[in-house]
Scaffold this active site. Structure first.
Site, PDB file in Angstrom:
ATOM      1  N   GLU A  14      88.269 -53.253 -14.338  1.00  0.00           N
ATOM      2  CA  GLU A  14      87.763 -54.202 -15.554  1.00  0.00           C
ATOM      3  C   GLU A  14      86.510 -54.297 -15.794  1.00  0.00           C
ATOM      4  O   GLU A  14      85.854 -54.359 -14.684  1.00  0.00           O
ATOM      5  CB  GLU A  14      88.348 -55.788 -14.954  1.00  0.00           C
ATOM      6  CG  GLU A  14      88.494 -56.716 -16.071  1.00  0.00           C
ATOM      7  CD  GLU A  14      87.448 -57.038 -16.658  1.00  0.00           C
ATOM      8  OE1 GLU A  14      87.384 -57.314 -18.075  1.00  0.00           O
ATOM      9  OE2 GLU A  14      86.316 -57.096 -16.130  1.00  0.00           O
ATOM     10  N   CYS A  62      87.186 -64.083 -16.767  1.00  0.00           N
ATOM     11  CA  CYS A  62      88.017 -63.136 -16.289  1.00  0.00           C
ATOM     12  C   CYS A  62      89.660 -63.195 -16.698  1.00  0.00           C
ATOM     13  O   CYS A  62      90.171 -64.290 -16.616  1.00  0.00           O
ATOM     14  CB  CYS A  62      88.014 -62.628 -14.926  1.00  0.00           C
ATOM     15  SG  CYS A  62      88.711 -61.055 -14.619  1.00  0.00           S
ATOM     16  N   CYS A  65      91.728 -61.611 -12.686  1.00  0.00           N
ATOM     17  CA  CYS A  65      92.024 -62.296 -11.775  1.00  0.00           C
ATOM     18  C   CYS A  65      92.154 -63.636 -12.281  1.00  0.00           C
ATOM     19  O   CYS A  65      91.178 -64.673 -12.318  1.00  0.00           O
ATOM     20  CB  CYS A  65      90.760 -62.497 -10.701  1.00  0.00           C
ATOM     21  SG  CYS A  65      89.195 -62.833 -11.484  1.00  0.00           S
ATOM     22  N   HIS A  69      88.846 -68.317 -11.033  1.00  0.00           N
ATOM     23  CA  HIS A  69      87.835 -69.242 -11.623  1.00  0.00           C
ATOM     24  C   HIS A  69      88.315 -70.565 -11.772  1.00  0.00           C
ATOM     25  O   HIS A  69      87.641 -71.689 -11.782  1.00  0.00           O
ATOM     26  CB  HIS A  69      87.029 -68.688 -12.813  1.00  0.00           C
ATOM     27  CG  HIS A  69      86.525 -67.212 -12.307  1.00  0.00           C
ATOM     28  ND1 HIS A  69      85.539 -67.416 -11.464  1.00  0.00           N
ATOM     29  CD2 HIS A  69      87.086 -66.056 -12.451  1.00  0.00           C
ATOM     30  CE1 HIS A  69      85.091 -65.861 -11.430  1.00  0.00           C
ATOM     31  NE2 HIS A  69      86.048 -65.139 -11.993  1.00  0.00           N
ATOM     32  N   ARG A 489      89.402 -59.886  -5.167  1.00  0.00           N
ATOM     33  CA  ARG A 489      88.184 -58.874  -5.046  1.00  0.00           C
ATOM     34  C   ARG A 489      87.502 -59.488  -3.838  1.00  0.00           C
ATOM     35  O   ARG A 489      86.409 -58.799  -3.521  1.00  0.00           O
ATOM     36  CB  ARG A 489      87.783 -58.544  -6.250  1.00  0.00           C
ATOM     37  CG  ARG A 489      88.451 -57.675  -7.096  1.00  0.00           C
ATOM     38  CD  ARG A 489      88.027 -57.602  -8.557  1.00  0.00           C
ATOM     39  NE  ARG A 489      89.166 -56.930  -9.155  1.00  0.00           N
ATOM     40  CZ  ARG A 489      90.463 -57.556  -9.387  1.00  0.00           C
ATOM     41  NH1 ARG A 489      90.649 -58.880  -9.097  1.00  0.00           N
ATOM     42  NH2 ARG A 489      91.383 -56.934 -10.180  1.00  0.00           N
ATOM     43  N   SER A 512      82.822 -59.396  -7.295  1.00  0.00           N
ATOM     44  CA  SER A 512      82.460 -58.082  -7.620  1.00  0.00           C
ATOM     45  C   SER A 512      80.679 -58.026  -7.880  1.00  0.00           C
ATOM     46  O   SER A 512      80.042 -57.037  -7.702  1.00  0.00           O
ATOM     47  CB  SER A 512      82.885 -57.476  -8.998  1.00  0.00           C
ATOM     48  OG  SER A 512      84.207 -57.442  -8.912  1.00  0.00           O
ATOM     49  N   CYS A 557      85.653 -55.366 -10.896  1.00  0.00           N
ATOM     50  CA  CYS A 557      85.843 -56.328 -12.086  1.00  0.00           C
ATOM     51  C   CYS A 557      84.508 -56.789 -12.733  1.00  0.00           C
ATOM     52  O   CYS A 557      83.792 -57.783 -11.911  1.00  0.00           O
ATOM     53  CB  CYS A 557      86.609 -57.590 -11.641  1.00  0.00           C
ATOM     54  SG  CYS A 557      86.801 -58.475 -13.522  1.00  0.00           S
ATOM     55  N   CYS A 560      83.835 -60.279 -14.394  1.00  0.00           N
ATOM     56  CA  CYS A 560      83.868 -61.320 -13.432  1.00  0.00           C
ATOM     57  C   CYS A 560      82.305 -61.323 -13.093  1.00  0.00           C
ATOM     58  O   CYS A 560      81.747 -62.722 -12.601  1.00  0.00           O
ATOM     59  CB  CYS A 560      84.539 -61.228 -12.220  1.00  0.00           C
ATOM     60  SG  CYS A 560      86.248 -61.970 -11.983  1.00  0.00           S
TER      61      CYS A 560
HETATM   62 NI1  NFE Z   1      87.756 -60.543 -12.673  1.00  0.00          NI
HETATM   63 FE1  NFE Z   1      87.411 -61.407 -10.070  1.00  0.00          FE
HETATM   64  C1  NFE Z   1      88.509 -61.352  -8.510  1.00  0.00           C
HETATM   65  C2  NFE Z   1      86.720 -63.061  -9.119  1.00  0.00           C
HETATM   66  S1  NFE Z   1      86.004 -60.142  -8.992  1.00  0.00           S
HETATM   67  S2  NFE Z   1      88.657 -60.080 -11.155  1.00  0.00           S
HETATM   68  O1  NFE Z   1      89.177 -60.952  -7.817  1.00  0.00           O
HETATM   69  O2  NFE Z   1      86.264 -63.875  -9.052  1.00  0.00           O
HETATM   70  O3  NFE Z   1      84.692 -60.218  -8.870  1.00  0.00           O
END
Ligand code: NFE
Ligand code: MG
Length: 578
Positions: A14, A62, A65, A69, A489, A512, A557, A560
């Site tokens: 991603e 994102c 995932c 968030h 992640r 990430s 990702c 993110c």
């Molecule tokens: Ni966009 Fe995310 C995950 C978060 S990675 S995928 O899992 O928070 O940085």
């Protein structure tokens, strides 16, 4: 003489990631640089908003995932306001997070990472009968007849002969580092296609509890959907017995796929690549914030995945972490395209975090990153000044080190089948295997949470939301808090400062970013960079399959990881909320 291998963009991830690797004449990677090449605008647009709305904006960091968030955001507000949530809401959140893990990990394994190990074109040479025998020797999964694999092969042959490999185009097919026999390749291709339809069922769990997927709904102080045991119009739109039965069905399907497809495939494929359990380690430092509160309304007494830090592979000591303490979690920008008002060398705790963009790098397209200066839109998060790896491997190690019996047994079984020691986990394939193991650990827990939820409802507890603090006039004039969770992640936290009922500062430090961030002011590498610098030799610099294997083992990702403002630090868009 050093050569520079540039992979930009890295695909099957991603977001937008560029990797540069310096190699010696033999193709050995001597230095590696990770650069996030896009920039976005979420933290800044949260300022001045109602904290109860923050999750809906933050979740848009994102779409992969898809809920993490949102969870981190409502938890940040709840922490700031000391806002307890009902037990049912805690269980519903656990089930939603667990579904996200297993969904995300299966998709990563089959659709993003498998093609680093599986040669799709080689599957055309497989004998369907032998493929069936192989599949039946490792699993009781019912879709394993010779006819089934012959059909899969026919579908694939139609793609290839039509010149339309589509989703399978542009692989390094035929690269000598692909080592699976044709039958294993065909089995993996069949499961790639099955996983595509399986995931359509899994996301229903989010739709039942949160209205939709991606980006299900959340609610500060609880869960968004009321529970109804009655009948009639209001029960039809609430969480009712039909919805709960569907959730049970989804959990059963998830469990079957993990047990009978994902876990056996991981072990079967890994057996052909054991040398990848001996490279790609990286930092050897691991960090978790913890997740899955197990009891109590706030759930803060006990977490299924513990929080802590493991340093230098030493599993005998779990160092405690404090997300509020100055000097523990800090973000550095020495090699990032940002400035800090107090100088580029300092680290800032997220409560005091700044996102001031200052792009000094070469304008794309560029031959080479300016690695002596700034080279990424990611910051460099550090714990007590040290770089950390976050993610499934960190969590499995933390569970193992804290004596979690199911983890010890499962890891023992997997490593025993592969004939590998525990230290093999500190590697590229260790990271990939950890993702599979944690999917099994988490899906095994889902039935228990489901039963607890149903038992609460049977006992007459229908509460999903705590109204006590809903009215902002009941809030203190100033408050700050941190909402943390374990995203697929890795460790994710949002820090919020609330003043006069509005958001005064908001900072997200994301998995990430920990893993893919650039060097810090001391020159310490991030986790991707360190992993690539651990025993990688490129067989063919024009087809850098080895770089893809190790970078994909982290499941990048970048949306993110980069979630700040636009190039000039100016408002990009105004959204009117009524
Ligand atoms: Ni966009 Fe995310 C995950 C978060 S990675 S995928 O899992 O928070 O940085
Ligand atoms: Mg941030």
């Amino acid at each position: 003489m050093n050569k520079r291998v540039v992979v930009d963009p890295i695909t099957r991830i991603e977001g937008h990631l560029r990797i540069e690797a310096a190699t010696d004449d033999a193709g050995k990677i001597t230095d590696a640089y990770s650069s996030g090449t896009m920039v976005r605008g979420i933290e800044t647009i949260l300022k001045g908003r109602d904290p109860r709305d923050a999750w809906a904006f933050a979740q848009r960091i994102c779409g992969v995932c898809t809920l993490v968030h949102g969870i981190a955001s409502v938890r940040a507000v709840e922490d700031a306001l000391q806002y307890e949530i009902p037990a049912n809401a805690q269980i519903i959140r656990n089930l939603m997070i667990a579904a996200q893990y297993v969904h995300d990990h299966v998709m990563h394994f089959y659709h993003l990472h498998a093609l680093d190990w599986v040669d799709v074109v080689s599957a055309l040479k497989a004998d369907p009968k032998a493929t069936s025998a192989l599949a039946q020797s490792i699993s009781a999964w019912p879709k394993s007849s010779p006819g089934y694999f012959a059909e899969t092969q026919k579908t694939l042959r139609n793609f290839v002969e039509g010149g339309q490999l589509g989703i399978f185009a542009n692989g390094y097919w035929g690269h000598p580092e692909y080592r699976l026999p044709p039958e294993a390749n065909l089995m993996a291709v069949a499961h790639y296609l099955e996983a595509l339809s399986w995931q359509r069922d899994v996301v229903k769990l989010h739709a039942i509890f949160g209205g939709k997927n991606p980006h299900p709904n959340f609610l500060v102080g609880g869960a968004p959907s009321p529970i109804s045991v009655g009948s009639g119009a209001s029960a039809a739109t609430a969480l009712n017995i039909d919805g709960l039965n569907k959730v049970k069905d989804v959990i059963t399907k998830m469990q079957a796929f993990v047990d009978q497809v994902y876990l056996p495939d991981t072990l079967a494929i890994a057996g052909f690549y054991k040398d990848w359990f001996a490279r790609g380690e990286g930092l050897g430092n691991f960090l978790t914030y913890g997740d899955f509160p197990l009891k109590g309304h706030g759930g803060k007494e006990s977490w299924m995945i513990p929080a802590g830090v493991i340093l230098n592979r030493d599993l005998s000591t779990i160092h405690p972490i404090d997300l509020n303490a100055p000097g523990e979690i800090e973000e550095f920008v020495a090699h990032s395209w940002y400035d800090y008002s107090g100088g580029k060398e300092q680290g800032l705790h997220p409560y005091d975090g700044e996102t001031n963009l200052h792009f000094t790098g070469p304008q794309p397209p560029y031959e080479q990153l300016d690695v002596a200066n700034a080279y990424s839109w990611l910051k460099s998060p550090r714990w007590k000044g040290q770089a950390m790896e976050v993610g499934p491997l960190a969590r499995v190690l933390m569970l193992y080190a804290s004596g979690h019996e199911p983890t010890k047994q499962l890891a023992g079984m997997a490593l025993g089948k592969l004939g590998l020691p525990l230290t093999a986990m500190f590697s590229t394939l260790g990271r990939t295997a950890a993702r599979t193991l944690e999917s099994k650990i988490v899906v095994d827990q889902m039935g228990t949470w489901y039963d607890e939820l149903v038992a609460n409802i049977r006992a007459g507890d229908l509460s999903v939301h705590n109204e006590a603090l809903w009215d902002p006039s009941s809030w203190p004039g100033k408050a700050k808090g941190v909402g943390f969770m374990e995203a697929p992640r890795g460790a994710l936290a949002h820090w919020i400062v609330i003043e006069d009922e509005k958001i005064a500062n908001y900072q997200a430090v994301v998995p990430s970013t920990w893993n893919a961030g650039p060097r810090d002011e001391k020159g310490q590498t991030g986790a991707y960079e360190a992993a690539l610098m651990d025993r990688h030799t490129l067989h063919d610099p024009k087809q850098p399959l080895e770089i893809l294997r190790t970078i994909h083992s982290f499941d990048p990702c970048i949306a993110c990881a980069v979630h700040v403002t636009d190039k000039d630090g100016e408002e990009m868009v105004q959204v009117k909320v009524r």
